[in-house]
Design a protein around this motif. Structure first.
Motif, PDB file in Angstrom:
ATOM      1  N   TYR A  43      -7.976   7.385  10.655  1.00  0.00           N
ATOM      2  CA  TYR A  43      -6.885   8.274  11.012  1.00  0.00           C
ATOM      3  C   TYR A  43      -5.471   7.624  10.882  1.00  0.00           C
ATOM      4  O   TYR A  43      -4.636   8.286  10.018  1.00  0.00           O
ATOM      5  N   SER A  44      -5.276   6.778  11.560  1.00  0.00           N
ATOM      6  CA  SER A  44      -4.087   6.016  11.563  1.00  0.00           C
ATOM      7  C   SER A  44      -3.726   5.348  10.117  1.00  0.00           C
ATOM      8  O   SER A  44      -2.431   5.495   9.738  1.00  0.00           O
ATOM      9  N   ALA A  45      -4.743   4.906   9.453  1.00  0.00           N
ATOM     10  CA  ALA A  45      -4.580   4.390   8.084  1.00  0.00           C
ATOM     11  C   ALA A  45      -3.977   5.614   7.329  1.00  0.00           C
ATOM     12  O   ALA A  45      -3.117   5.371   6.188  1.00  0.00           O
ATOM     13  N   ALA A  46      -4.645   6.666   7.151  1.00  0.00           N
ATOM     14  CA  ALA A  46      -4.175   7.882   6.389  1.00  0.00           C
ATOM     15  C   ALA A  46      -2.964   8.280   6.874  1.00  0.00           C
ATOM     16  O   ALA A  46      -2.114   8.306   5.822  1.00  0.00           O
ATOM     17  N   VAL A  47      -2.626   8.436   7.852  1.00  0.00           N
ATOM     18  CA  VAL A  47      -1.198   8.772   8.278  1.00  0.00           C
ATOM     19  C   VAL A  47      -0.137   7.830   7.736  1.00  0.00           C
ATOM     20  O   VAL A  47       0.948   8.022   7.526  1.00  0.00           O
ATOM     21  N   GLY A  48      -0.459   6.263   8.009  1.00  0.00           N
ATOM     22  CA  GLY A  48       0.566   5.438   7.543  1.00  0.00           C
ATOM     23  C   GLY A  48       0.527   5.466   5.935  1.00  0.00           C
ATOM     24  O   GLY A  48       1.861   5.293   5.464  1.00  0.00           O
ATOM     25  N   ARG A  49      -0.430   5.525   5.304  1.00  0.00           N
ATOM     26  CA  ARG A  49      -0.212   5.767   3.882  1.00  0.00           C
ATOM     27  C   ARG A  49       0.552   6.928   3.502  1.00  0.00           C
ATOM     28  O   ARG A  49       1.312   7.213   2.611  1.00  0.00           O
ATOM     29  N   ARG A  51       3.038   8.377   5.390  1.00  0.00           N
ATOM     30  CA  ARG A  51       4.253   8.125   5.637  1.00  0.00           C
ATOM     31  C   ARG A  51       4.936   7.118   4.592  1.00  0.00           C
ATOM     32  O   ARG A  51       6.019   7.401   4.514  1.00  0.00           O
ATOM     33  N   ALA A  52       4.112   6.230   4.158  1.00  0.00           N
ATOM     34  CA  ALA A  52       4.895   5.484   3.004  1.00  0.00           C
ATOM     35  C   ALA A  52       5.031   6.269   1.953  1.00  0.00           C
ATOM     36  O   ALA A  52       6.237   5.870   1.369  1.00  0.00           O
ATOM     37  N   ARG A  53       4.267   6.940   1.435  1.00  0.00           N
ATOM     38  CA  ARG A  53       4.437   7.776   0.167  1.00  0.00           C
ATOM     39  C   ARG A  53       5.759   8.715   0.459  1.00  0.00           C
ATOM     40  O   ARG A  53       6.564   8.710  -0.320  1.00  0.00           O
ATOM     41  N   GLU A  54       5.842   9.296   1.547  1.00  0.00           N
ATOM     42  CA  GLU A  54       6.981  10.050   2.067  1.00  0.00           C
ATOM     43  C   GLU A  54       8.406   9.168   2.051  1.00  0.00           C
ATOM     44  O   GLU A  54       9.411   9.798   1.488  1.00  0.00           O
ATOM     45  N   GLN A  58      11.671   9.640  -0.395  1.00  0.00           N
ATOM     46  CA  GLN A  58      13.015   9.964   0.112  1.00  0.00           C
ATOM     47  C   GLN A  58      13.858   8.773   0.079  1.00  0.00           C
ATOM     48  O   GLN A  58      15.141   8.699   0.703  1.00  0.00           O
ATOM     49  N   LEU A  59      13.707   7.471  -0.590  1.00  0.00           N
ATOM     50  CA  LEU A  59      14.590   6.193  -0.607  1.00  0.00           C
ATOM     51  C   LEU A  59      15.924   6.712  -1.197  1.00  0.00           C
ATOM     52  O   LEU A  59      16.921   6.029  -0.633  1.00  0.00           O
TER      53      LEU A  59
END
Length: 151
Positions: A43-49, A51-54, A58-59
């Protein structure tokens, strides 16, 4: 199959030492605990990926940063970062680096990435505030072309 269903209740009636029952329970609890940690890791790996895409999407909205330095920072070959050497010999900051975006500020440290950062060629810079560095921040809405290309 029917024979197994009939035989299963009789297995519980067989006299076994108490330590065997405790050991079985301990093994089951360890397996359940490991499964919970595994699920939490996934779950935490999926959330991290996610958030990284987001973050990458937004960069362009992140604050723009220009770094002035008294000494060269050896960033000449980092893709997306433009380096200018200041011509004025009396200036305190001899080098100017632009094309950067602010990711995070923590204490006196700044995490910066090139404005066109990508995962394939991603470079991140961690610079600490010091007397030899000056940071200039501006909203993402200020276009880089409106900035002077000198120091």
């Amino acid at each position: 199959m029917h024979q197994l269903l009939v035989y299963a209740p009789r297995l519980t009636q067989i006299a076994r030492p108490r330590w065997v029952t405790v050991l079985e329970l301990a093994v089951v609890l360890v397996l359940v605990g490991m499964s919970l940690f595994w699920a939490a890791t996934d779950y935490s790996a999926a959330v991290g990926r996610s958030r990284a895409r987001e973050f990458v999407s937004q960069l362009s909205k992140a604050p723009t940063v220009v770094v002035y330095s008294a000494h060269g920072l050896s960033l000449r070959h980092v893709p997306g970062i433009r380096r200018f050497r200041c011509e004025d010999p009396d200036t305190a900051y001899r080098f100017r680096y632009d094309g950067l975006k602010l990711v995070l500020r923590s204490g006196d440290q700044y995490l910066l990435v090139p404005a066109d950062w990508s995962r394939a060629e991603g470079v991140a810079l961690l610079l600490a505030q010091s007397d030899t560095l000056r940071f200039e921040f501006s909203p993402a809405s200020v276009r880089a072309t409106t900035r002077p290309s000198s120091c």
